[in-house]
Design a protein around this motif. Structure first.
Motif, short mmCIF file in Angstrom:
data_model
loop_
_atom_site.label_atom_id
_atom_site.label_comp_id
_atom_site.label_asym_id
_atom_site.label_seq_id
_atom_site.Cartn_x
_atom_site.Cartn_y
_atom_site.Cartn_z
N ALA A 29 0.84 -1.21 0.00
CA ALA A 29 0.00 0.00 0.00
C ALA A 29 0.87 1.26 0.00
CB ALA A 29 -0.94 -0.01 1.21
N ARG A 30 1.95 1.24 0.77
CA ARG A 30 2.84 2.41 0.80
C ARG A 30 3.57 2.58 -0.53
NH1 ARG A 30 4.43 -0.09 6.12
NH2 ARG A 30 2.96 0.83 7.59
N ILE A 31 3.99 1.47 -1.13
CA ILE A 31 4.63 1.54 -2.45
C ILE A 31 3.65 2.08 -3.48
CG2 ILE A 31 5.62 0.16 -4.33
CD1 ILE A 31 6.89 -1.62 -2.09
N ASN A 32 2.41 1.64 -3.43
CA ASN A 32 1.38 2.16 -4.35
C ASN A 32 1.17 3.65 -4.14
OD1 ASN A 32 0.96 -0.29 -5.62
ND2 ASN A 32 -0.75 -0.86 -4.30
N SER A 33 1.20 4.10 -2.90
CA SER A 33 1.06 5.53 -2.61
C SER A 33 2.25 6.30 -3.18
CB SER A 33 0.95 5.75 -1.10
OG SER A 33 0.94 7.13 -0.80
N LEU A 34 3.46 5.77 -2.99
CA LEU A 34 4.66 6.41 -3.53
C LEU A 34 4.58 6.51 -5.05
CD1 LEU A 34 7.36 4.54 -1.44
CD2 LEU A 34 6.95 7.02 -1.38
N SER A 35 4.21 5.41 -5.70
CA SER A 35 4.18 5.43 -7.16
C SER A 35 3.09 6.36 -7.68
CB SER A 35 4.04 4.02 -7.74
OG SER A 35 2.83 3.42 -7.35
N ALA A 36 1.98 6.46 -6.99
CA ALA A 36 0.91 7.39 -7.40
C ALA A 36 1.41 8.83 -7.27
CB ALA A 36 -0.34 7.18 -6.55
N LYS A 37 2.11 9.14 -6.17
CA LYS A 37 2.67 10.49 -6.00
C LYS A 37 3.68 10.79 -7.09
CE LYS A 37 3.22 9.96 -1.18
NZ LYS A 37 3.86 10.35 0.10
N ALA A 38 4.53 9.82 -7.40
CA ALA A 38 5.55 10.01 -8.42
C ALA A 38 4.91 10.25 -9.78
CB ALA A 38 6.48 8.79 -8.48
N ARG A 39 3.94 9.43 -10.15
CA ARG A 39 3.29 9.60 -11.46
C ARG A 39 2.61 10.95 -11.57
NH1 ARG A 39 1.42 4.35 -10.01
NH2 ARG A 39 2.89 2.80 -10.82
N ARG A 40 1.93 11.39 -10.50
CA ARG A 40 1.27 12.71 -10.52
C ARG A 40 2.28 13.83 -10.76
NH1 ARG A 40 -1.83 10.55 -6.31
NH2 ARG A 40 -0.53 11.56 -4.73
N GLY A 126 27.09 8.07 -6.79
CA GLY A 126 26.90 9.50 -6.58
C GLY A 126 25.47 10.00 -6.55
N TYR A 127 24.49 9.11 -6.54
CA TYR A 127 23.09 9.55 -6.49
C TYR A 127 22.75 10.12 -5.12
CZ TYR A 127 22.32 7.08 -10.86
OH TYR A 127 22.38 6.67 -12.17
N ASN A 128 21.84 11.07 -5.09
CA ASN A 128 21.20 11.50 -3.86
C ASN A 128 20.12 10.48 -3.58
OD1 ASN A 128 22.64 14.04 -3.61
ND2 ASN A 128 21.44 14.69 -5.38
N LEU A 129 20.09 9.96 -2.36
CA LEU A 129 19.22 8.81 -2.07
C LEU A 129 18.25 9.07 -0.93
CD1 LEU A 129 21.99 6.08 -2.23
CD2 LEU A 129 20.16 6.46 -3.90
N ARG A 130 17.05 8.49 -1.11
CA ARG A 130 16.07 8.42 -0.03
C ARG A 130 15.62 6.97 0.06
NH1 ARG A 130 11.56 12.98 -1.21
NH2 ARG A 130 11.42 11.81 -3.14
N LEU A 131 15.80 6.39 1.24
CA LEU A 131 15.25 5.07 1.53
C LEU A 131 13.93 5.30 2.24
CD1 LEU A 131 15.56 1.95 1.67
CD2 LEU A 131 16.65 2.31 3.91
N ALA A 173 4.88 8.60 4.32
CA ALA A 173 4.01 9.77 4.52
C ALA A 173 4.77 11.08 4.34
CB ALA A 173 3.36 9.72 5.90
N GLU A 174 6.09 11.07 4.53
CA GLU A 174 6.90 12.29 4.40
C GLU A 174 7.55 12.45 3.03
OE1 GLU A 174 9.68 12.67 7.64
OE2 GLU A 174 8.13 12.14 9.12
N VAL A 175 7.39 11.46 2.16
CA VAL A 175 8.00 11.53 0.83
C VAL A 175 7.13 12.37 -0.09
CG1 VAL A 175 8.71 10.22 -1.22
CG2 VAL A 175 9.15 9.30 1.08
#
Length: 183
Positions: A29-40, A126-131, A173-175
């Motif tokens: 569910a959290r991954i789906n939320s992340l991908s929906a935010k990314a696509r938007r 060298g990527y900036n990363l968020r886990l 929730a903070e991404v």
């Protein structure tokens, strides 16, 4: 500066088994939320799938497929891999370079293998990363519970040092993803 969401190894053989990985439904569910935010926001969503020859994770096998409750769209980019490092012998770096990606938001399976290895490799590149601290998971092991493994990686990977990019660990929730402006 451009961002991509990287979803690692959320596949039927790894998620639709008993026992299930830690917080299986919540993680998807959290991954789906992340991908929906990314696509938007117009951010690329990259779905990584692990495969092994002559194995239930063989390319095209039922176990290799994505779980029915993982939301994937035609616009998502799929990458096939054969090692824990999602960059090893894949076109992932080229796909990111083509899109000018400098920042990666990482989630998926397994916290201590493919998520960890890909995250560390991305740091060395060298990527900036968020886990995303609550959007990666694994199965219980003899030496530690899956919850403890997730917590360990959240509390270890944030302290990787000596790399060019930044590293952050935060809950789904903070991404937020910045809207990409059309060129």
């Amino acid at each position: 500066m451009s961002t991509a969401l990287v979803i690692i190894d959320v596949q039927k053989l790894l998620f639709d088994v008993e026992p299930q990985p830690f917080e299986r439904d919540e993680t998807i569910a959290r991954i789906n939320s992340l991908s929906a935010k990314a696509r938007r926001a117009g951010i690329p969503v990259i779905v990584i799938q692990h495969e092994r020859e002559n194995h239930p994770l063989a390319y095209g096998a039922e176990g290799w497929e994505l779980p029915d409750d993982l939301v994937v769209t035609e616009s998502d980019v799929k990458v096939r891999k054969t090692a824990p490092d999602s960059f090893f012998k894949t076109n992932l770096k080229e796909l990111l370079d083509e899109r000018g990606v400098t920042d990666l938001t990482v989630c998926g399976f397994a916290s201590e293998f493919c998520v960890d290895t890909t995250f560390r490799r991305a740091a060395s590149l060298g990527y900036n990363l968020r886990l995303v601290s609550d959007a990666h998971t694994t199965h219980d092991k003899d030496h530690a519970s899956s919850q403890l493994i997730r917590e360990h990686h959240n509390n270890t990977l944030v302290y990787l040092g000596g790399y060019d990019g930044s590293i952050a660990v935060l809950p789904e929730a903070e991404v937020e993803f910045m809207q990409v402006e059309p060129v």
